[in-house]
Design a protein around this motif. Structure first.
Motif, PDB file in Angstrom:
ATOM      1  N   ALA A 350       3.545  23.441  26.022  1.00  0.00           N
ATOM      2  CA  ALA A 350       3.822  24.409  27.099  1.00  0.00           C
ATOM      3  C   ALA A 350       5.282  24.418  27.528  1.00  0.00           C
ATOM      4  O   ALA A 350       5.598  24.675  28.687  1.00  0.00           O
ATOM      5  N   ARG A 351       6.181  24.137  26.592  1.00  0.00           N
ATOM      6  CA  ARG A 351       7.608  24.216  26.919  1.00  0.00           C
ATOM      7  C   ARG A 351       8.012  25.671  27.132  1.00  0.00           C
ATOM      8  O   ARG A 351       8.831  25.986  27.995  1.00  0.00           O
ATOM      9  N   ALA A 352       7.428  26.538  26.346  1.00  0.00           N
ATOM     10  CA  ALA A 352       7.567  27.980  26.541  1.00  0.00           C
ATOM     11  C   ALA A 352       6.169  28.581  26.612  1.00  0.00           C
ATOM     12  O   ALA A 352       5.194  27.976  26.152  1.00  0.00           O
ATOM     13  N   ILE A 353       6.069  29.742  27.190  1.00  0.00           N
ATOM     14  CA  ILE A 353       4.777  30.426  27.307  1.00  0.00           C
ATOM     15  C   ILE A 353       4.867  31.758  26.571  1.00  0.00           C
ATOM     16  O   ILE A 353       5.842  32.501  26.728  1.00  0.00           O
ATOM     17  N   PHE A 354       3.843  32.022  25.768  1.00  0.00           N
ATOM     18  CA  PHE A 354       3.812  33.240  24.957  1.00  0.00           C
ATOM     19  C   PHE A 354       2.596  34.076  25.343  1.00  0.00           C
ATOM     20  O   PHE A 354       1.485  33.563  25.446  1.00  0.00           O
ATOM     21  N   HIS A 355       2.813  35.353  25.570  1.00  0.00           N
ATOM     22  CA  HIS A 355       1.720  36.296  25.788  1.00  0.00           C
ATOM     23  C   HIS A 355       1.445  36.999  24.457  1.00  0.00           C
ATOM     24  O   HIS A 355       2.314  37.702  23.943  1.00  0.00           O
ATOM     25  N   PRO A 356       0.253  36.826  23.888  1.00  0.00           N
ATOM     26  CA  PRO A 356      -0.013  37.263  22.506  1.00  0.00           C
ATOM     27  C   PRO A 356      -0.415  38.734  22.397  1.00  0.00           C
ATOM     28  O   PRO A 356      -1.436  39.075  21.811  1.00  0.00           O
ATOM     29  N   LEU A 426      -4.848  23.743  16.495  1.00  0.00           N
ATOM     30  CA  LEU A 426      -5.424  24.805  17.311  1.00  0.00           C
ATOM     31  C   LEU A 426      -6.671  24.311  18.031  1.00  0.00           C
ATOM     32  O   LEU A 426      -6.882  24.614  19.213  1.00  0.00           O
ATOM     33  N   ARG A 427      -7.501  23.527  17.359  1.00  0.00           N
ATOM     34  CA  ARG A 427      -8.751  23.075  17.979  1.00  0.00           C
ATOM     35  C   ARG A 427      -8.481  22.163  19.178  1.00  0.00           C
ATOM     36  O   ARG A 427      -9.145  22.282  20.210  1.00  0.00           O
ATOM     37  N   ILE A 428      -7.509  21.263  19.073  1.00  0.00           N
ATOM     38  CA  ILE A 428      -7.228  20.393  20.225  1.00  0.00           C
ATOM     39  C   ILE A 428      -6.575  21.173  21.353  1.00  0.00           C
ATOM     40  O   ILE A 428      -6.859  20.946  22.534  1.00  0.00           O
ATOM     41  N   MET A 429      -5.727  22.140  21.028  1.00  0.00           N
ATOM     42  CA  MET A 429      -5.139  22.977  22.073  1.00  0.00           C
ATOM     43  C   MET A 429      -6.208  23.811  22.763  1.00  0.00           C
ATOM     44  O   MET A 429      -6.209  23.960  23.997  1.00  0.00           O
ATOM     45  N   LEU A 430      -7.138  24.373  21.987  1.00  0.00           N
ATOM     46  CA  LEU A 430      -8.189  25.205  22.558  1.00  0.00           C
ATOM     47  C   LEU A 430      -9.119  24.368  23.428  1.00  0.00           C
ATOM     48  O   LEU A 430      -9.471  24.764  24.550  1.00  0.00           O
ATOM     49  N   ALA A 431      -9.528  23.187  22.926  1.00  0.00           N
ATOM     50  CA  ALA A 431     -10.410  22.317  23.708  1.00  0.00           C
ATOM     51  C   ALA A 431      -9.746  21.920  25.026  1.00  0.00           C
ATOM     52  O   ALA A 431     -10.389  21.926  26.085  1.00  0.00           O
ATOM     53  N   SER A 432      -8.465  21.615  24.970  1.00  0.00           N
ATOM     54  CA  SER A 432      -7.764  21.165  26.173  1.00  0.00           C
ATOM     55  C   SER A 432      -7.519  22.309  27.144  1.00  0.00           C
ATOM     56  O   SER A 432      -7.523  22.110  28.365  1.00  0.00           O
ATOM     57  N   SER A 433      -7.304  23.500  26.620  1.00  0.00           N
ATOM     58  CA  SER A 433      -7.122  24.657  27.493  1.00  0.00           C
ATOM     59  C   SER A 433      -8.424  25.041  28.175  1.00  0.00           C
ATOM     60  O   SER A 433      -8.450  25.324  29.375  1.00  0.00           O
ATOM     61  N   LEU A 434      -9.528  25.044  27.414  1.00  0.00           N
ATOM     62  CA  LEU A 434     -10.832  25.431  27.956  1.00  0.00           C
ATOM     63  C   LEU A 434     -11.512  24.296  28.717  1.00  0.00           C
ATOM     64  O   LEU A 434     -12.457  24.530  29.470  1.00  0.00           O
ATOM     65  N   GLY A 493      -1.426  24.138  34.730  1.00  0.00           N
ATOM     66  CA  GLY A 493      -0.249  24.736  35.351  1.00  0.00           C
ATOM     67  C   GLY A 493       0.320  25.881  34.535  1.00  0.00           C
ATOM     68  O   GLY A 493       0.707  26.922  35.080  1.00  0.00           O
ATOM     69  N   ALA A 494       0.338  25.709  33.214  1.00  0.00           N
ATOM     70  CA  ALA A 494       0.882  26.753  32.343  1.00  0.00           C
ATOM     71  C   ALA A 494       0.015  28.009  32.382  1.00  0.00           C
ATOM     72  O   ALA A 494       0.539  29.131  32.336  1.00  0.00           O
ATOM     73  N   PHE A 495      -1.293  27.816  32.493  1.00  0.00           N
ATOM     74  CA  PHE A 495      -2.193  28.979  32.510  1.00  0.00           C
ATOM     75  C   PHE A 495      -1.985  29.802  33.783  1.00  0.00           C
ATOM     76  O   PHE A 495      -2.017  31.037  33.750  1.00  0.00           O
ATOM     77  N   ASP A 496      -1.754  29.128  34.901  1.00  0.00           N
ATOM     78  CA  ASP A 496      -1.464  29.866  36.141  1.00  0.00           C
ATOM     79  C   ASP A 496      -0.189  30.704  35.978  1.00  0.00           C
ATOM     80  O   ASP A 496      -0.129  31.864  36.416  1.00  0.00           O
ATOM     81  N   ILE A 497       0.816  30.119  35.333  1.00  0.00           N
ATOM     82  CA  ILE A 497       2.064  30.852  35.099  1.00  0.00           C
ATOM     83  C   ILE A 497       1.821  32.012  34.140  1.00  0.00           C
ATOM     84  O   ILE A 497       2.371  33.114  34.316  1.00  0.00           O
ATOM     85  N   TYR A 498       1.000  31.779  33.135  1.00  0.00           N
ATOM     86  CA  TYR A 498       0.639  32.820  32.157  1.00  0.00           C
ATOM     87  C   TYR A 498       0.073  34.052  32.871  1.00  0.00           C
ATOM     88  O   TYR A 498       0.475  35.185  32.602  1.00  0.00           O
ATOM     89  N   LYS A 499      -0.846  33.829  33.803  1.00  0.00           N
ATOM     90  CA  LYS A 499      -1.459  34.951  34.521  1.00  0.00           C
ATOM     91  C   LYS A 499      -0.467  35.617  35.477  1.00  0.00           C
ATOM     92  O   LYS A 499      -0.422  36.846  35.569  1.00  0.00           O
ATOM     93  N   GLN A 500       0.314  34.806  36.194  1.00  0.00           N
ATOM     94  CA  GLN A 500       1.282  35.381  37.128  1.00  0.00           C
ATOM     95  C   GLN A 500       2.318  36.231  36.390  1.00  0.00           C
ATOM     96  O   GLN A 500       2.687  37.322  36.856  1.00  0.00           O
ATOM     97  N   THR A 501       2.782  35.735  35.267  1.00  0.00           N
ATOM     98  CA  THR A 501       3.784  36.472  34.496  1.00  0.00           C
ATOM     99  C   THR A 501       3.222  37.793  33.998  1.00  0.00           C
ATOM    100  O   THR A 501       3.907  38.830  34.035  1.00  0.00           O
ATOM    101  N   ARG A 502       1.983  37.764  33.538  1.00  0.00           N
ATOM    102  CA  ARG A 502       1.368  38.999  33.054  1.00  0.00           C
ATOM    103  C   ARG A 502       1.318  40.056  34.150  1.00  0.00           C
ATOM    104  O   ARG A 502       1.680  41.221  33.930  1.00  0.00           O
ATOM    105  N   GLU A 503       0.876  39.686  35.316  1.00  0.00           N
ATOM    106  CA  GLU A 503       0.751  40.664  36.397  1.00  0.00           C
ATOM    107  C   GLU A 503       2.125  41.185  36.835  1.00  0.00           C
ATOM    108  O   GLU A 503       2.276  42.360  37.164  1.00  0.00           O
ATOM    109  N   THR A 504       3.124  40.311  36.820  1.00  0.00           N
ATOM    110  CA  THR A 504       4.481  40.742  37.175  1.00  0.00           C
ATOM    111  C   THR A 504       5.029  41.723  36.153  1.00  0.00           C
ATOM    112  O   THR A 504       5.751  42.681  36.496  1.00  0.00           O
ATOM    113  N   MET A 505       4.667  41.508  34.885  1.00  0.00           N
ATOM    114  CA  MET A 505       5.238  42.311  33.811  1.00  0.00           C
ATOM    115  C   MET A 505       4.550  43.655  33.618  1.00  0.00           C
ATOM    116  O   MET A 505       5.115  44.545  32.965  1.00  0.00           O
TER     117      MET A 505
END
Length: 518
Positions: A350-356, A426-434, A493-505
């Protein structure tokens, strides 16, 4: 060499394939032909219907060349295919125009007006599904306004799998999944096509074919189709559900308690969970997603889909390949993927955040934003290619969390299928995110398998879908990948930023699209 065989046809966007299975779900052989379609500057995406049928028939013929005595051993065929779109035929059964695919965006303006209008809420509550420009309802409205001559010649409106079923059996039918999320009432599994009235296309109701349940009803292979495929006339043919549901079924989605999810990490991202009854369906405030009938009595699949999943990975891989090619170095995507998992896990999370949102159609789940575009946030000196790719992988995981959260509680276990599911990173990132256990399913052709499972139940090889899943799916479940607690905290924390950035953009994305259009 005389054991019975089931065949699943899966007519996807990229490939049309026929896959043969034993009655216990072991894959025997497969035949595939690349699919072909054309796109147009106005957003159109069309496919030749006659060629689609010819290619599907050819894959069946090829299976006969690979499997000894296939025609005598064949118990049944089931067909699934790409969802949405519009495949129109006349009274004689001939196409009146090329098929419009789910990629087609010509009805985008009509869709936006409908979503902003007074009838959308009632439609969403009936169908449990948000509308998209790719749905047949919107495309029929466009054709009513712009090409009424084509509609005047049309007698039946199909989806892809319905067209192939018609060519195999001569029967004009559709399945409960696509019929209901586009034109129906999900709670009753019947048509209620009020949307066509609201869109000013009431005459198009005459095009809707009969709904049949593939686990109960089968047609028979016509002599004409038998001659093309080398199979026996009268061979039972069942109509599968739409490809995403068949892939979910073959990929481990079925769960009577509704505690299991299934994510397809393909070109698009599909995130599914079971609603054991209509009362368990949870509609969301964004009025988005799909509610689809599941091939089990009274059961539904709720689905949120992000428009582009592995397409984002492909894009960044191709950027790297383009740079290398400019220096005379020829490599492939496979070359860049070699050893990538280790490089990703060595990069800082989560050093950078990407909206896919790499698709030119924007995003559809859980927010519907046609103007959405992909973006990196937080780039800085010292970051390299692995950091960018890790952000892309994490962006796909945040999109999955976004989608599951819109459907209520995140499932306790998520089964993943699709090409990228092979990535341990991908599987460990997905498990940790969910914050959920994740398992891959060792099934190469989950969509074709799900279709064949519908035929297996229809042919009474199993008493119900529960027994079929126990034989076809459960033995193929991979080991559990559990969440990493430290990574989960970072991702919260990164997911909260992900959502906030999307709504701002969102207003900025819309301004960008408008600026390009001007």
């Amino acid at each position: 060499m005389n054991e019975g065989i089931l065949i699943g046809i899966d007519a996807g966007t990229s490939v049309i394939k026929s896959v043969a299975f034993t009655t216990t779900g072991e894959q025997i052989a497969a035949a595939a032909i690349p699919n072909r379609y054309v796109t147009f500057p106005d957003g159109g995406a069309e496919q030749d219907m006659a060629r689609t049928w010819a290619d599907a028939a050819a894959t069946l013929k090829q299976l006969g060349e690979k499997i000894p005595n296939l025609a005598d051993r064949l118990i049944a065929i089931s067909v699934t295919g790409q969802g949405d779109g519009m495949w129109l035929i006349d009274k004689a059964g001939e196409p009146v125009a090329p098929a419009w695919l789910w990629l087609d965006a010509r009805a985008a303006g009509i869709t936006e007006d409908f979503v902003a209008g007074p009838h959308y809420l009632a439609h969403y509550q009936r169908t449990g599904t948000g509308v998209n420009a790719c749905q047949m309802s919107m495309q029929l409205a466009w054709m009513t306004r712009h090409r009424p001559d084509i509609l005047a010649r049309a007698a039946t409106g199909f989806h892809c799998k319905d067209w192939l079923y018609f060519k195999l059996t001569g029967e004009r039918r559709t399945d409960p999944s696509e019929a209901n999320f586009t034109f129906g009432q999900y709670a009753t599994r019947t048509y209620q096509p009020d949307v066509l009235d609201a869109l000013g296309a009431p005459d198009a109701k005459r095009l809707l074919p009969e709904i049949v349940e593939g686990t109960q009803v089968a047609g028979g292979l016509t002599p004409e189709a038998a001659a093309l495929t080398g199979l026996k006339p009268g061979t039972p043919i069942t109509l599968g559900y739409v490809d995403v549901l068949c892939t979910g079924l073959g990929g481990g989605l079925y769960d009577p308690k509704g505690e299991t999810g299934c994510t397809i990490v393909g070109s698009t991202g599909m995130h599914m969970k079971i609603a054991p009854t209509a009362a368990h369906v949870k509609l969301n405030q964004e009025l988005s997603g799909y509610t689809m009938c599941f091939p089990v009595p009274g059961m539904y699949a709720q689905i949120q889909s992000n428009m582009a999943s592995t397409l984002n990975i492909d894009w960044l891989l191709d950027v790297g390949l383009d740079v290398l090619a400019s220096q005379g170095v020829e490599k492939s995507r496979a070359d860049l993927l070699h050893g990538l998992d280790a490089r990703l896990m060595a990069a800082e999370p989560a050093r950078a955040i990407f909206h896919p949102y790499i698709s030119q159609a924007g995003e559809r789940g859980p927010v519907m934003e046609p103007a959405a575009r992909a973006m990196f946030s937080g780039l800085e000196l010292g970051m390299g290619y692995a950091d960018l790719m890790r952000a892309v992988f994490e962006g796909l995981c945040f999109a999955s969390r976004d989608c599951y959260s819109a459907m209520g509680e995140i499932p306790r276990e998520v089964r993943v299928t699709g090409g990228a599911a092979r990535s341990a990173a991908l599987r460990i990132m997905l498990a940790s995110s969910l914050k959920a256990n994740v398992r891959s399913v060792q099934r190469d052709e989950a969509g074709a398998a799900g279709a064949a499972m519908i035929a297996a139940v229809q042919q009474k090889l199993y008493p119900d879908m529960d027994a079929c899943v126990a034989a076809w799916v459960n033995p193929l479940l991979g080991s559990i990948t559990s969440p990493d607690e430290n990574l989960s905290r970072r991702y919260d924390g990164a997911f909260d930023i992900y959502k906030q950035t999307r709504e701002t953009m969102r207003p900025i994305w819309r301004a960008m699209v408008a600026n390009r259009a001007s």
